[in-house]
Scaffold this motif. Structure first.
Motif, PDB file in Angstrom:
ATOM      1  N   GLY A  99       0.802  -1.252  -0.309  1.00 60.83           N
ATOM      2  CA  GLY A  99       0.023   0.198  -0.167  1.00 60.83           C
ATOM      3  C   GLY A  99       0.736   1.234  -0.223  1.00 60.83           C
ATOM      4  N   ARG A 100       0.254   2.612  -0.520  1.00 57.84           N
ATOM      5  CA  ARG A 100       0.969   3.576  -0.071  1.00 57.84           C
ATOM      6  C   ARG A 100       1.905   4.535   1.073  1.00 57.84           C
ATOM      7  NH1 ARG A 100       0.662   9.114   0.786  1.00 57.84           N
ATOM      8  NH2 ARG A 100       0.990  10.645  -0.989  1.00 57.84           N
ATOM      9  N   ARG A 101       2.782   4.261   1.319  1.00 57.20           N
ATOM     10  CA  ARG A 101       3.543   5.309   2.132  1.00 57.20           C
ATOM     11  C   ARG A 101       3.727   6.455   1.439  1.00 57.20           C
ATOM     12  NH1 ARG A 101       5.175   0.483   2.560  1.00 57.20           N
ATOM     13  NH2 ARG A 101       7.849   0.846   1.746  1.00 57.20           N
ATOM     14  N   ASP A 102       3.852   7.459   2.897  1.00 63.75           N
ATOM     15  CA  ASP A 102       4.151   8.912   2.869  1.00 63.75           C
ATOM     16  C   ASP A 102       5.430   8.680   2.719  1.00 63.75           C
ATOM     17  OD1 ASP A 102       1.482   9.547   2.783  1.00 63.75           O
ATOM     18  OD2 ASP A 102       1.808  10.340   4.301  1.00 63.75           O
ATOM     19  N   SER A 103       6.692   7.999   3.125  1.00 63.38           N
ATOM     20  CA  SER A 103       8.109   8.350   3.004  1.00 63.38           C
ATOM     21  C   SER A 103       8.682   7.389   1.907  1.00 63.38           C
ATOM     22  CB  SER A 103       8.557   7.575   4.325  1.00 63.38           C
ATOM     23  OG  SER A 103       7.710   6.228   3.921  1.00 63.38           O
ATOM     24  N   ALA A 104       7.504   6.399   1.681  1.00 59.46           N
ATOM     25  CA  ALA A 104       8.021   5.895  -0.120  1.00 59.46           C
ATOM     26  C   ALA A 104       7.763   6.914  -1.176  1.00 59.46           C
ATOM     27  CB  ALA A 104       7.445   4.788  -0.485  1.00 59.46           C
ATOM     28  N   VAL A 105       7.087   7.455  -0.876  1.00 56.53           N
ATOM     29  CA  VAL A 105       5.937   8.775  -2.187  1.00 56.53           C
ATOM     30  C   VAL A 105       7.345   9.547  -2.011  1.00 56.53           C
ATOM     31  CG1 VAL A 105       4.519  10.384  -2.964  1.00 56.53           C
ATOM     32  CG2 VAL A 105       3.894   8.364  -1.951  1.00 56.53           C
ATOM     33  N   ALA A 106       7.749  10.350  -0.958  1.00 61.53           N
ATOM     34  CA  ALA A 106       8.447  11.250  -0.851  1.00 61.53           C
ATOM     35  C   ALA A 106      10.078  10.636  -1.169  1.00 61.53           C
ATOM     36  CB  ALA A 106       8.408  11.596   0.933  1.00 61.53           C
ATOM     37  N   LEU A 107      10.617   9.738  -0.901  1.00 58.99           N
ATOM     38  CA  LEU A 107      11.435   9.001  -1.578  1.00 58.99           C
ATOM     39  C   LEU A 107      11.718   9.081  -3.368  1.00 58.99           C
ATOM     40  CD1 LEU A 107      15.166   8.423  -0.995  1.00 58.99           C
ATOM     41  CD2 LEU A 107      13.841   6.242  -0.468  1.00 58.99           C
ATOM     42  N   ASN A 108      10.312   8.870  -3.552  1.00 56.49           N
ATOM     43  CA  ASN A 108      10.686   8.419  -4.886  1.00 56.49           C
ATOM     44  C   ASN A 108      10.370   9.781  -5.850  1.00 56.49           C
ATOM     45  OD1 ASN A 108       9.749   5.773  -6.961  1.00 56.49           O
ATOM     46  ND2 ASN A 108       8.884   7.805  -7.320  1.00 56.49           N
ATOM     47  N   GLU A 109       9.741  10.639  -5.446  1.00 56.94           N
ATOM     48  CA  GLU A 109       9.524  11.429  -5.669  1.00 56.94           C
ATOM     49  C   GLU A 109      11.056  12.800  -6.166  1.00 56.94           C
ATOM     50  OE1 GLU A 109       7.141  14.461  -3.578  1.00 56.94           O
ATOM     51  OE2 GLU A 109       5.105  13.316  -4.749  1.00 56.94           O
ATOM     52  N   SER A 110      11.590  12.465  -5.021  1.00 59.20           N
ATOM     53  CA  SER A 110      13.402  12.577  -5.006  1.00 59.20           C
ATOM     54  C   SER A 110      13.858  12.349  -5.839  1.00 59.20           C
ATOM     55  CB  SER A 110      13.445  12.591  -3.569  1.00 59.20           C
ATOM     56  OG  SER A 110      14.005  11.225  -3.268  1.00 59.20           O
ATOM     57  N   ILE A 111      14.168  10.787  -6.234  1.00 63.74           N
ATOM     58  CA  ILE A 111      14.218  10.066  -6.795  1.00 63.74           C
ATOM     59  C   ILE A 111      13.967  10.783  -8.055  1.00 63.74           C
ATOM     60  CG2 ILE A 111      14.713   8.169  -8.158  1.00 63.74           C
ATOM     61  CD1 ILE A 111      14.457   6.239  -5.222  1.00 63.74           C
ATOM     62  N   VAL A 112      12.991  10.756  -8.272  1.00 65.82           N
ATOM     63  CA  VAL A 112      12.273  11.061 -10.459  1.00 65.82           C
ATOM     64  C   VAL A 112      12.694  12.904  -9.858  1.00 65.82           C
ATOM     65  CG1 VAL A 112      10.697  12.065 -11.391  1.00 65.82           C
ATOM     66  CG2 VAL A 112      10.258   9.696 -10.096  1.00 65.82           C
ATOM     67  N   ALA A 113      12.943  13.819  -9.103  1.00 63.50           N
ATOM     68  CA  ALA A 113      13.702  14.965  -9.239  1.00 63.50           C
ATOM     69  C   ALA A 113      14.810  14.759  -9.589  1.00 63.50           C
ATOM     70  CB  ALA A 113      13.628  15.540  -8.554  1.00 63.50           C
ATOM     71  N   ALA A 114      16.213  14.246  -8.684  1.00 65.22           N
ATOM     72  CA  ALA A 114      17.361  13.738  -9.325  1.00 65.22           C
ATOM     73  C   ALA A 114      17.356  13.148 -10.858  1.00 65.22           C
ATOM     74  CB  ALA A 114      17.775  12.692  -8.229  1.00 65.22           C
ATOM     75  N   ILE A 115      16.821  12.464 -11.621  1.00 63.77           N
ATOM     76  CA  ILE A 115      16.963  11.887 -12.745  1.00 63.77           C
ATOM     77  C   ILE A 115      16.655  12.446 -13.164  1.00 63.77           C
ATOM     78  CG2 ILE A 115      16.638   9.591 -13.904  1.00 63.77           C
ATOM     79  CD1 ILE A 115      16.092   7.690 -11.543  1.00 63.77           C
TER      80      ILE A 115
END
Length: 232
Positions: A148-164
């Motif tokens: 399921g959804r975890r806020d911490s996972a969303v935040a980390l994934n978004e930071s990776i998307v931004a970095a890439i």
């Protein structure tokens, strides 16, 4: 989800990411790539470079779709290598090899391996396309396979998307194994090796992000990094 035979005929949410990958590969190939290197992480919890077979099948994922990049024998292909080999055939990429790194490889060792890969790319007389295959988080929506959804996972994934998307090599190098493992992110090693390979060459990079979403709760990002003033 990239492979239609595995996603199934009703998985319409997967078509946008396939289209984005197709366009990104076509755009990169049009620059005159002589050879491709698939960079990914191993399935096994090991460290360092991993030698695998040059051919394999998606049978363990439910459908016997066979792919290959060479006739090399060895342990079975990791999922990242399978995807890379499938993309090679699907997009008619031409000569392709794999560079698989153990998924437990530390950030420091990824930096060393990436610098070595960068040096090899620099020395090659060919124009080489580096095809990086890495898994985003598996916990981005309520029905995601990672629990399921975890806020911490969303935040980390978004930071990776931004970095890439910004070719932020420092941000990718700073990813911590423990955090990525907790949030179901399997692409850390591939991204860190790729970042180190590009950074070691000291050339400018023009990034372009063409897709970022979470079909079925899993993070996907499609982007290209064009190394300016260089052969590959």
């Amino acid at each position: 989800m990239l492979v239609p035979e595995l996603a199934g005929p009703s998985a319409f949410d997967t078509e946008p990411v396939r289209s984005a990958v197709r366009d990104a590969l076509a755009e990169t190939a049009s620059s005159g790539i002589d050879r491709w290197v698939v960079l990914g992480a191993s399935d096994a919890p090991v460290t360092g470079p991993v030698e695998e077979s040059g051919s394999g099948s998606f049978a363990r994922f439910g459908v016997d779709v066979r792919v290959s990049v060479s006739d090399r024998t060895g342990p079975r292909m990791s999922l990242s290598a399978l995807i890379g080999a499938w993309l090679r055939e699907w997009a008619s990429l031409g000569p392709t090899s794999t560079w698989i790194v153990g998924r437990e490889t530390s950030p420091a060792e990824c930096a060393v391996l990436g610098a070595d890969l960068g040096a090899r790319l620099e020395e090659s007389p060919e124009r080489i396309g580096l095809l990086v295959v890495g898994d985003g988080s598996t916990a981005l929506t309520p029905k995601a396979p990672g629990g399921g959804r975890r806020d911490s996972a969303v935040a980390l994934n978004e930071s990776i998307v931004a970095a890439i998307g910004a070719a932020d090599m420092r941000a990718l190098a700073a990813l911590r194994p423990e955090s990525c493992d907790t949030e179901g992110i399997g692409g850390r090693v591939a991204w860190q090796v790729a970042a180190a390979a590009v950074e070691s060459r000291g050339s400018g990079v023009v990034p372009k992000r063409s897709y970022a979403d979470a079909p079925f709760g899993v993070g996907y990002v499609v982007a290209t990094w064009t190394v300016s003033g260089d052969r590959s």
